[in-house]
Motif scaffolding. Structure first.
Motif, PDB file in Angstrom:
ATOM      1  N   TYR A 105       0.835  -1.249   0.111  1.00  0.00           N
ATOM      2  CA  TYR A 105       0.021  -0.031   0.182  1.00  0.00           C
ATOM      3  C   TYR A 105       0.960   1.214   0.114  1.00  0.00           C
ATOM      4  O   TYR A 105       0.726   2.268  -0.724  1.00  0.00           O
ATOM      5  CB  TYR A 105      -1.029   0.012   1.109  1.00  0.00           C
ATOM      6  CG  TYR A 105      -2.116  -1.083   1.030  1.00  0.00           C
ATOM      7  CD1 TYR A 105      -3.173  -0.819   0.435  1.00  0.00           C
ATOM      8  CD2 TYR A 105      -1.982  -2.196   1.395  1.00  0.00           C
ATOM      9  CE1 TYR A 105      -4.383  -1.432   0.298  1.00  0.00           C
ATOM     10  CE2 TYR A 105      -3.293  -3.190   1.599  1.00  0.00           C
ATOM     11  CZ  TYR A 105      -4.086  -2.653   0.731  1.00  0.00           C
ATOM     12  OH  TYR A 105      -5.408  -3.739   0.635  1.00  0.00           O
ATOM     13  N   PHE A 106       2.152   1.344   0.969  1.00  0.00           N
ATOM     14  CA  PHE A 106       3.051   2.277   0.638  1.00  0.00           C
ATOM     15  C   PHE A 106       3.563   2.785  -0.555  1.00  0.00           C
ATOM     16  O   PHE A 106       3.528   3.805  -0.939  1.00  0.00           O
ATOM     17  CB  PHE A 106       3.877   2.194   1.939  1.00  0.00           C
ATOM     18  CG  PHE A 106       4.958   2.990   1.865  1.00  0.00           C
ATOM     19  CD1 PHE A 106       4.533   4.544   2.365  1.00  0.00           C
ATOM     20  CD2 PHE A 106       6.423   2.716   1.899  1.00  0.00           C
ATOM     21  CE1 PHE A 106       5.582   5.575   2.530  1.00  0.00           C
ATOM     22  CE2 PHE A 106       7.277   3.829   2.027  1.00  0.00           C
ATOM     23  CZ  PHE A 106       6.893   5.081   2.395  1.00  0.00           C
ATOM     24  N   ALA A 121      -3.582   9.078  -4.074  1.00  0.00           N
ATOM     25  CA  ALA A 121      -2.438   8.267  -3.169  1.00  0.00           C
ATOM     26  C   ALA A 121      -2.935   8.261  -1.783  1.00  0.00           C
ATOM     27  O   ALA A 121      -2.469   7.254  -1.070  1.00  0.00           O
ATOM     28  CB  ALA A 121      -1.094   8.945  -3.241  1.00  0.00           C
ATOM     29  N   LEU A 122      -3.960   9.174  -1.552  1.00  0.00           N
ATOM     30  CA  LEU A 122      -3.949   9.328   0.189  1.00  0.00           C
ATOM     31  C   LEU A 122      -4.695   8.025   0.599  1.00  0.00           C
ATOM     32  O   LEU A 122      -4.250   7.567   1.926  1.00  0.00           O
ATOM     33  CB  LEU A 122      -5.195  10.395   0.369  1.00  0.00           C
ATOM     34  CG  LEU A 122      -4.681  12.023   0.068  1.00  0.00           C
ATOM     35  CD1 LEU A 122      -5.727  12.960   0.415  1.00  0.00           C
ATOM     36  CD2 LEU A 122      -3.696  12.129   1.427  1.00  0.00           C
ATOM     37  N   PRO A 123      -5.734   7.187  -0.022  1.00  0.00           N
ATOM     38  CA  PRO A 123      -6.314   5.970   0.586  1.00  0.00           C
ATOM     39  C   PRO A 123      -5.311   4.887   0.903  1.00  0.00           C
ATOM     40  O   PRO A 123      -5.418   4.324   1.921  1.00  0.00           O
ATOM     41  CB  PRO A 123      -7.521   5.462  -0.417  1.00  0.00           C
ATOM     42  CG  PRO A 123      -7.175   6.592  -1.765  1.00  0.00           C
ATOM     43  CD  PRO A 123      -6.332   7.411  -1.111  1.00  0.00           C
ATOM     44  N   TYR A 124      -4.328   4.885  -0.158  1.00  0.00           N
ATOM     45  CA  TYR A 124      -3.197   3.677  -0.075  1.00  0.00           C
ATOM     46  C   TYR A 124      -2.416   4.132   1.113  1.00  0.00           C
ATOM     47  O   TYR A 124      -1.722   3.193   1.724  1.00  0.00           O
ATOM     48  CB  TYR A 124      -2.582   3.587  -1.408  1.00  0.00           C
ATOM     49  CG  TYR A 124      -3.616   3.094  -2.511  1.00  0.00           C
ATOM     50  CD1 TYR A 124      -4.021   1.823  -2.409  1.00  0.00           C
ATOM     51  CD2 TYR A 124      -3.989   3.862  -3.456  1.00  0.00           C
ATOM     52  CE1 TYR A 124      -5.049   1.473  -3.413  1.00  0.00           C
ATOM     53  CE2 TYR A 124      -4.712   3.626  -4.278  1.00  0.00           C
ATOM     54  CZ  TYR A 124      -5.425   2.473  -4.473  1.00  0.00           C
ATOM     55  OH  TYR A 124      -6.337   2.081  -5.451  1.00  0.00           O
ATOM     56  N   LEU A 125      -2.096   5.339   1.378  1.00  0.00           N
ATOM     57  CA  LEU A 125      -1.106   5.800   2.251  1.00  0.00           C
ATOM     58  C   LEU A 125      -1.658   5.790   3.554  1.00  0.00           C
ATOM     59  O   LEU A 125      -1.071   5.280   4.742  1.00  0.00           O
ATOM     60  CB  LEU A 125      -0.504   7.067   2.042  1.00  0.00           C
ATOM     61  CG  LEU A 125       0.524   7.406   0.650  1.00  0.00           C
ATOM     62  CD1 LEU A 125       0.804   8.685   0.485  1.00  0.00           C
ATOM     63  CD2 LEU A 125       1.712   6.530   0.916  1.00  0.00           C
ATOM     64  N   PHE A 140       4.860  10.107   7.587  1.00  0.00           N
ATOM     65  CA  PHE A 140       4.994  11.291   6.979  1.00  0.00           C
ATOM     66  C   PHE A 140       4.547  11.559   5.600  1.00  0.00           C
ATOM     67  O   PHE A 140       4.061  12.705   5.053  1.00  0.00           O
ATOM     68  CB  PHE A 140       6.812  11.616   7.119  1.00  0.00           C
ATOM     69  CG  PHE A 140       7.020  12.644   6.241  1.00  0.00           C
ATOM     70  CD1 PHE A 140       7.115  13.930   6.581  1.00  0.00           C
ATOM     71  CD2 PHE A 140       7.573  12.451   4.775  1.00  0.00           C
ATOM     72  CE1 PHE A 140       7.349  15.092   5.905  1.00  0.00           C
ATOM     73  CE2 PHE A 140       8.091  13.368   3.986  1.00  0.00           C
ATOM     74  CZ  PHE A 140       8.055  15.003   4.697  1.00  0.00           C
ATOM     75  N   GLN A 141       4.765  10.364   4.648  1.00  0.00           N
ATOM     76  CA  GLN A 141       4.362  10.360   3.334  1.00  0.00           C
ATOM     77  C   GLN A 141       2.959  10.703   3.052  1.00  0.00           C
ATOM     78  O   GLN A 141       2.435  11.360   2.368  1.00  0.00           O
ATOM     79  CB  GLN A 141       4.909   9.220   2.753  1.00  0.00           C
ATOM     80  CG  GLN A 141       6.230   9.174   2.377  1.00  0.00           C
ATOM     81  CD  GLN A 141       6.965  10.237   1.627  1.00  0.00           C
ATOM     82  OE1 GLN A 141       6.309  10.789   0.827  1.00  0.00           O
ATOM     83  NE2 GLN A 141       8.206  10.405   1.628  1.00  0.00           N
ATOM     84  N   TYR A 142       2.255  10.279   4.185  1.00  0.00           N
ATOM     85  CA  TYR A 142       0.724  10.499   4.008  1.00  0.00           C
ATOM     86  C   TYR A 142       0.564  11.941   4.333  1.00  0.00           C
ATOM     87  O   TYR A 142      -0.406  12.595   3.789  1.00  0.00           O
ATOM     88  CB  TYR A 142      -0.183   9.598   5.415  1.00  0.00           C
ATOM     89  CG  TYR A 142      -1.473   9.809   5.482  1.00  0.00           C
ATOM     90  CD1 TYR A 142      -2.352   9.851   4.518  1.00  0.00           C
ATOM     91  CD2 TYR A 142      -1.697  10.096   6.901  1.00  0.00           C
ATOM     92  CE1 TYR A 142      -3.791   9.986   4.808  1.00  0.00           C
ATOM     93  CE2 TYR A 142      -3.284  10.304   6.839  1.00  0.00           C
ATOM     94  CZ  TYR A 142      -4.056  10.435   5.779  1.00  0.00           C
ATOM     95  OH  TYR A 142      -5.509  10.640   6.131  1.00  0.00           O
ATOM     96  N   GLY A 143       1.209  12.559   5.322  1.00  0.00           N
ATOM     97  CA  GLY A 143       1.236  13.885   5.552  1.00  0.00           C
ATOM     98  C   GLY A 143       1.408  14.850   4.559  1.00  0.00           C
ATOM     99  O   GLY A 143       0.792  15.684   3.971  1.00  0.00           O
TER     100      GLY A 143
END
Length: 220
Positions: A105-106, A121-125, A140-143
């Motif tokens: 997912y990342f 990208a948001l739902p997977y992160l 962090f990558q989600y943020g």
């Protein structure tokens, strides 16, 4: 202990020659089983023999079209070559085939980020953070994708959570500095840029941010 497990242990010990010998034996003994090819492919990735690794992953898929980890391996190879659309297709296929691990997912989230598809990208992160809640880099990558999607308040909260987990995360400090500057809080922005530079003195973006803040302060 079976040969696959023993070979994986050799890989972890960086005894690649013994790992290769055992994986080769596994393939010779079970030529129609995909696992040996997948494991040998993973070994070749560690040895930077990416073209050979791809052939092993493809052989595993030829033997079993449902070999999710083979698609994941191919996705990583394409990602490293910046072939993001091909990487995306393989990561998505791995997930559709049931690979439920935070890493896939990342990586799919990062692949979409690199194609500037930040909201996609948001739902997977987010899913990756749910599956691995103690990894500050995933968080962090989600943020970052939240910020890139202009969801700034949520992004700020996530970057603050990153710093709770890791006070020395220079990029979280930098991004909080940018958000503070956006909110016209120059003192807080300067503090975050200084922290980023203390942690990572060569942080070019933080140095530029600090310079801009100091210019604003001097003009006032």
């Amino acid at each position: 202990m079976d040969k696959n497990t023993q070979a994986i242990n050799y890989m972890r010990e960086h005894n690649f020659e013994e790992a290769a010998r055992l994986f080769n034996e596994v393939i010779e003994e079970q030529p129609d089983e995909p696992l040996g090819y997948i494991n040998f492919g993973n070994l070749l990735v560690q040895l930077n023999e990416n073209d050979r690794a791809a052939r092993f992953f493809e052989k595993a898929i030829e033997l079993d079209a449902g070999a999710a980890t083979a698609y994941y391996g191919l996705g990583n190879l394409f990602f490293e070559q910046s072939l993001f659309q091909k990487a995306q297709m393989n990561f998505q296929q791995a997930i559709e085939l049931g690979l439920e691990e935070s890493d896939v997912y990342f990586m799919l989230g990062l692949t979409l980020q690199n194609q500037e598809q930040f909201k996609f990208a948001l739902p997977y992160l987010l899913r990756a953070t749910e599956m691995n809640p103690f990894d500050d880099e995933i968080l962090f990558q989600y943020g970052l994708s939240l910020a890139q999607s202009n969801i700034l308040e949520d992004a700020e909260n996530v970057f603050k959570r990153v710093l709770v987990m890791n006070q020395e995360h220079s990029d979280a400090h930098y991004n909080l500095g940018v958000l503070s500057l956006f909110n016209e809080n120059v003192d807080e922005a300067l503090s975050h840029f200084n922290d980023a530079l203390r942690i990572q003195p060569e942080h070019v973006l933080a140095a530029n941010g600090k310079k801009n803040v100091e210019q604003i302060i001097n003009e006032n």
